[in-house]
Design a protein around this motif. Structure first.
Motif, PDB file in Angstrom:
ATOM      1  N   PHE A 202       0.841  -1.197   0.000  1.00  0.00           N
ATOM      2  CA  PHE A 202       0.000   0.000   0.000  1.00  0.00           C
ATOM      3  C   PHE A 202       0.874   1.244   0.000  1.00  0.00           C
ATOM      4  CE2 PHE A 202       0.384  -1.885   4.257  1.00  0.00           C
ATOM      5  CZ  PHE A 202       1.107  -0.895   4.914  1.00  0.00           C
ATOM      6  N   VAL A 203       0.253   2.372  -0.276  1.00  0.00           N
ATOM      7  CA  VAL A 203       0.899   3.667  -0.137  1.00  0.00           C
ATOM      8  C   VAL A 203       0.588   4.172   1.270  1.00  0.00           C
ATOM      9  CG1 VAL A 203       0.968   6.062  -0.939  1.00  0.00           C
ATOM     10  CG2 VAL A 203       0.764   4.188  -2.593  1.00  0.00           C
ATOM     11  N   LEU A 204       1.603   4.607   1.975  1.00  0.00           N
ATOM     12  CA  LEU A 204       1.444   5.026   3.367  1.00  0.00           C
ATOM     13  C   LEU A 204       1.571   6.540   3.490  1.00  0.00           C
ATOM     14  CD1 LEU A 204       1.184   4.195   6.378  1.00  0.00           C
ATOM     15  CD2 LEU A 204       3.686   4.019   6.433  1.00  0.00           C
ATOM     16  N   ALA A 221      -2.984  12.198  -4.984  1.00  0.00           N
ATOM     17  CA  ALA A 221      -1.791  11.671  -5.651  1.00  0.00           C
ATOM     18  C   ALA A 221      -1.869  10.158  -5.799  1.00  0.00           C
ATOM     19  CB  ALA A 221      -0.551  12.059  -4.860  1.00  0.00           C
ATOM     20  N   ALA A 222      -2.246   9.470  -4.720  1.00  0.00           N
ATOM     21  CA  ALA A 222      -2.340   8.009  -4.776  1.00  0.00           C
ATOM     22  C   ALA A 222      -3.415   7.566  -5.753  1.00  0.00           C
ATOM     23  CB  ALA A 222      -2.620   7.467  -3.384  1.00  0.00           C
ATOM     24  N   SER A 223      -4.512   8.320  -5.805  1.00  0.00           N
ATOM     25  CA  SER A 223      -5.616   7.968  -6.697  1.00  0.00           C
ATOM     26  C   SER A 223      -5.261   8.178  -8.155  1.00  0.00           C
ATOM     27  CB  SER A 223      -6.849   8.799  -6.336  1.00  0.00           C
ATOM     28  OG  SER A 223      -7.917   8.547  -7.217  1.00  0.00           O
ATOM     29  N   ASP A 228      -3.073   2.018  -8.668  1.00  0.00           N
ATOM     30  CA  ASP A 228      -4.206   1.246  -8.160  1.00  0.00           C
ATOM     31  C   ASP A 228      -3.849   0.486  -6.886  1.00  0.00           C
ATOM     32  OD1 ASP A 228      -6.820   0.312  -8.117  1.00  0.00           O
ATOM     33  OD2 ASP A 228      -6.327  -1.500  -9.264  1.00  0.00           O
ATOM     34  N   LEU A 229      -3.299   1.220  -5.935  1.00  0.00           N
ATOM     35  CA  LEU A 229      -2.921   0.630  -4.653  1.00  0.00           C
ATOM     36  C   LEU A 229      -3.795   1.197  -3.544  1.00  0.00           C
ATOM     37  CD1 LEU A 229       0.976   0.881  -4.888  1.00  0.00           C
ATOM     38  CD2 LEU A 229      -0.380  -1.225  -4.981  1.00  0.00           C
TER      39      LEU A 229
END
Length: 403
Positions: A202-204, A221-223, A228-229
């Motif tokens: 995952f992204v933390l 940013a993650a989205s 796709d994490l």
């Protein structure tokens, strides 16, 4: 005759901040270990139940322990007002701003008082803090201007900001903090993550829904990175989950893709870092980035918003994302009253969207291949070795020797 360094350890026996408690504990231990010949460490603590037992377990090896007559809350008020009966003199070092900042004679009596400032939250984001806390910090810094023989800060970037808040001259010294001694991914990391009900890979990010944390930028940013994490958010204040869930939904995450956890113990935090493919650091304040340092310590790739503090701490151990001008200056400007941001420290306008897209591009670059992830992990681990409490303790001893 033994020369005593008297260390204020209120955060060890009566903590108000997990990070300050850790810093006080780790620096205290390191000071004991690094004590030069003929020197020793004494603790100063407020009146609490079983203070001796707590200190012995947390900071063993102290030469002596001095207990005040007041509990921590009352002691903080007394020291804010400049009332410090029964404390005595000598070399006093505080890992925080909590210290008896009163008139003393360093030349003839060899008394000296040194305090530490890890952030400028009371100046940069006062609207997110309790008013008494803001008042206390500002009052104590004013006392430091008058009575501190030195003020320790963790970065040169913060030193610049502090110098603008008072006539400290050459009394501001830079000594960085570090991850807890021995901080490493535990052997039972998988079991710990399962106990926390977290996914693998995952992204933390660490933070809250408060504007200064810029969690919205990290989620966007993650989205938008294309990876796709899932995302794991740690250090969320109690009751902040619904607000963070709203930010996640606004960033495009479906239900169950963002996992929110509060403050974690060191081993659990290390285990969570062990399951992360990257750590996002979107905030641009002057505060020392504890979680960034921990990510570097265990070799997690770091993607950070470009700021003076991140440039100094991360150095060549991570990737930077440009942020909008209003965002980059929000923290620093607020300390001197010149912020172009809102009173809550937010960037305003489209700055947040731009920052999110910039972070997304940087994150995508790190995650573009397994080789890239491994390379950035090595760079992070190399940089992480630059921080240690042993090194900090040696510099503290040298500082007091210089004084």
């Amino acid at each position: 005759m033994t020369a005593l360094l008297r260390v204020v350890l209120d955060q060890v026996v009566a903590p108000t901040s997990a990070d300050l408690s850790m810093a006080s504990r780790e620096l205290g231990r390191a000071l004991v270990t690094a004590a030069p010949a003929g020197c020793a460490v004494e603790g100063i603590v407020p009146a609490v139940a079983d203070a001796a037992g707590v200190i012995e377990a947390s900071v063993p090896g102290l030469f002596d322990l001095s207990r005040t007559a007041l509990a921590r809350r009352e002691l903080a008020v007394a020291w804010q007002l400049g009332v410090a009966p029964g404390i005595g003199g000598g070399m006093i070092h505080s890992p925080t701003l909590m210290a008896p900042l009163v008139k003393h004679d360093r030349v003839h009596d060899h008394d000296q008082t040194v305090v530490t400032l890890w952030d400028l939250d009371a100046w940069e984001r006062p609207g997110e803090l309790a008013r008494p806390a803001v008042t206390w910090h500002k009052a104590m810094l004013k006392r430091a201007v008058r009575f501190a023989d030195a003020v320790v800060v963790p970065t040169h970037a913060l030193a610049v900001r502090v110098a603008e808040l008072g006539a400290f001259g050459d009394r501001v010294r830079v000594i960085a903090g570090a991850a807890p001694a021995g901080f490493a991914v535990p052997t039972d990391e998988v079991g710990r993550r399962r106990a926390l009900d977290l996914p693998e890979g995952f992204v933390l990010v660490a933070g809250s829904s408060a504007p200064s944390a810029r969690l919205e930028d990290a989620l966007r940013a993650a989205s938008h990175s294309g990876a796709d994490l899932p995302v794991v958010v740690i250090d969320a204040p109690e009751g902040d989950e619904p607000a963070i869930a709203d930010l996640a939904a606004a960033a495009g995450f479906g239900e169950g893709r963002v996992h929110v956890r509060g403050a974690l113990e060191d081993a659990d935090r290390a285990a969570v870092l062990g399951g992360a493919v990257a750590f996002l650091a979107p905030a641009v304040s002057s505060a020392f980035p504890w979680r960034v340092v921990e990510a570097l310590a265990v070799g997690v790739p770091v993607v950070a918003a470009d700021s003076p503090v991140h440039r100094e701490v991360v150095w060549d151990g991570g990737v930077y994302a440009e942020v909008a001008a209003s965002g980059a200056g929000a923290g620093a400007g607020a300390a001197t009253g010149d912020s172009a941001a809102g009173d809550d420290g937010s960037a305003g306008g489209d700055g947040g969207a731009a920052a999110g897209e910039s972070l997304a591009a940087a994150l995508a670059d790190v995650l573009r291949s397994s080789e890239a992830v491994e390379r950035h992990a090595v760079l992070a681990g190399d940089r992480g070795r630059a921080f240690s409490w042993a090194g900090a303790a040696e510099r503290v001893w040298q500082l007091h020797a210089d004084l």
